[in-house]
Design a protein around this motif. Structure first.
Motif, PDB file in Angstrom:
ATOM      1  N   SER A   1      26.664  -5.921  15.329  1.00 17.10           N
ATOM      2  CA  SER A   1      27.521  -4.736  15.399  1.00 17.10           C
ATOM      3  C   SER A   1      27.727  -4.287  16.849  1.00 17.10           C
ATOM      4  CB  SER A   1      26.942  -3.600  14.568  1.00 17.10           C
ATOM      5  OG  SER A   1      25.629  -3.280  14.986  1.00 17.10           O
ATOM      6  N   TRP A   2      26.730  -4.487  17.712  1.00 18.10           N
ATOM      7  CA  TRP A   2      26.879  -4.041  19.106  1.00 18.10           C
ATOM      8  C   TRP A   2      27.910  -4.870  19.871  1.00 18.10           C
ATOM      9  CZ3 TRP A   2      25.934  -7.648  22.808  1.00 18.10           C
ATOM     10  CH2 TRP A   2      25.077  -8.697  22.500  1.00 18.10           C
ATOM     11  N   TYR A   3      28.353  -5.969  19.294  1.00 22.61           N
ATOM     12  CA  TYR A   3      29.438  -6.737  19.914  1.00 22.61           C
ATOM     13  C   TYR A   3      30.678  -5.872  20.098  1.00 22.61           C
ATOM     14  CZ  TYR A   3      27.300 -11.414  19.476  1.00 22.61           C
ATOM     15  OH  TYR A   3      26.510 -12.527  19.610  1.00 22.61           O
ATOM     16  N   GLY A   4      30.748  -4.791  19.366  1.00 26.68           N
ATOM     17  CA  GLY A   4      31.888  -3.908  19.496  1.00 26.68           C
ATOM     18  C   GLY A   4      32.024  -3.275  20.872  1.00 26.68           C
ATOM     19  N   THR A   5      31.007  -3.397  21.688  1.00 25.10           N
ATOM     20  CA  THR A   5      31.077  -2.855  23.046  1.00 25.10           C
ATOM     21  C   THR A   5      31.800  -3.793  24.004  1.00 25.10           C
ATOM     22  OG1 THR A   5      28.975  -3.867  23.683  1.00 25.10           O
ATOM     23  CG2 THR A   5      28.887  -1.660  22.704  1.00 25.10           C
TER      24      THR A   5
ATOM     25  N   GLY B   1      25.641  -5.075   7.256  1.00 22.55           N
ATOM     26  CA  GLY B   1      26.394  -3.831   7.143  1.00 22.55           C
ATOM     27  C   GLY B   1      26.194  -2.854   8.279  1.00 22.55           C
ATOM     28  N   SER B   2      25.476  -3.271   9.314  1.00 24.80           N
ATOM     29  CA  SER B   2      25.266  -2.362  10.438  1.00 24.80           C
ATOM     30  C   SER B   2      26.581  -2.096  11.159  1.00 24.80           C
ATOM     31  CB  SER B   2      24.243  -2.932  11.414  1.00 24.80           C
ATOM     32  OG  SER B   2      24.662  -4.184  11.907  1.00 24.80           O
ATOM     33  N   THR B   3      26.694  -0.933  11.741  1.00 27.31           N
ATOM     34  CA  THR B   3      27.945  -0.536  12.366  1.00 27.31           C
ATOM     35  C   THR B   3      27.727   0.007  13.772  1.00 27.31           C
ATOM     36  OG1 THR B   3      27.781   1.667  11.376  1.00 27.31           O
ATOM     37  CG2 THR B   3      29.080   0.012  10.185  1.00 27.31           C
ATOM     38  N   TYR B   4      28.799  -0.049  14.530  1.00 25.97           N
ATOM     39  CA  TYR B   4      28.845   0.516  15.877  1.00 25.97           C
ATOM     40  C   TYR B   4      30.080   1.388  15.965  1.00 25.97           C
ATOM     41  CZ  TYR B   4      30.612   0.800  20.630  1.00 25.97           C
ATOM     42  OH  TYR B   4      31.161   1.254  21.802  1.00 25.97           O
ATOM     43  N   TYR B   5      29.934   2.526  16.638  1.00 23.04           N
ATOM     44  CA  TYR B   5      31.074   3.395  16.924  1.00 23.04           C
ATOM     45  C   TYR B   5      31.013   3.824  18.383  1.00 23.04           C
ATOM     46  CZ  TYR B   5      31.669   3.876  11.876  1.00 23.04           C
ATOM     47  OH  TYR B   5      31.864   3.618  10.545  1.00 23.04           O
ATOM     48  N   ALA B   6      32.154   3.803  19.032  1.00 24.06           N
ATOM     49  CA  ALA B   6      32.223   4.376  20.364  1.00 24.06           C
ATOM     50  C   ALA B   6      31.956   5.877  20.276  1.00 24.06           C
ATOM     51  CB  ALA B   6      33.599   4.123  20.966  1.00 24.06           C
ATOM     52  N   ASP B   7      31.362   6.432  21.304  1.00 22.38           N
ATOM     53  CA  ASP B   7      31.024   7.859  21.288  1.00 22.38           C
ATOM     54  C   ASP B   7      32.249   8.730  21.034  1.00 22.38           C
ATOM     55  OD1 ASP B   7      28.473   7.729  23.910  1.00 22.38           O
ATOM     56  OD2 ASP B   7      28.364   7.336  21.760  1.00 22.38           O
TER      57      ASP B   7
END
Length: 126
Positions: A104-108, A56-62
Motif C-alpha cells: 500500500s505504501w507504493y502509493g507514495t 486490503g491495507s491502504t494508503y492515503y495522502a495526508d
C-alpha cells in the motif's frame, strides 16, 4: 495485457462528491498494489491513495485523509475512489495504476507502478 480504464471524472462544485472507477483487465486482483495518482497542470504526479489487494491495507495522502476512500470490487475487477468534500486543490487529472506484488505504501511513489490508465479529469468549481 494489463489494461486500466478510468471513468467518473467531471465537474463538481466545491464540497461535492465524485466516485472514480478503474476497470482492470488482463489480470486479477491477486497480490497487486493499485493506486490512484493525480497531476495538476505544471505539477508533478502525486499519490492520492493505494490499496494492496493481498491484505486490503491502504494508503492515503495526508491531504485527502478523511475525505477519500479507496475500495475494490473483485467481482468486477474494479477499484473505486470515493471523493467527498472536494476542494479546489483536488482538481487534476486522476490516474489509476497497478503493479504486481506491491504494498500500500507504493502509493507514495508513482515510479513503482508499471501499468497506467489514460486518466480522467476532475474539475472543482468554487
Amino acid at each position: 495485457e494489463v489494461q486500466l480504464v478510468e471513468s467518473g471524472g467531471g465537474l463538481v462544485q466545491a464540497g461535492g462528491s465524485l466516485r472514480l472507477s478503474c476497470a482492470a483487465s488482463g489480470f486479477t486482483f491477486d497480490d497487486y498494489a493499485i493506486g490512484w495518482f493525480r497531476q495538476a497542470p505544471g505539477k508533478e504526479r502525486k499519490g492520492v491513495s493505494c490499496i494492496a489487494t493481498s491484505d486490503g491495507s491502504t494508503y492515503y495522502a495526508d491531504s485527502v485523509k478523511g475525505r477519500f476512500t479507496i475500495s475494490t470490487d473483485d467481482s468486477k475487477n474494479t477499484v473505486y475512489l470515493q471523493m467527498n468534500s472536494l476542494e479546489s486543490e483536488d482538481a487534476a487529472v486522476y490516474y489509476c495504476a497497478a503493479v504486481q506484488y506491491g504494498f500500500s505504501w507504493y502509493g507514495t511513489n508513482p515510479a513503482l507502478f508499471d501499468s497506467w490508465g489514460q486518466g480522467t479529469q476532475v474539475t472543482v468549481s468554487s
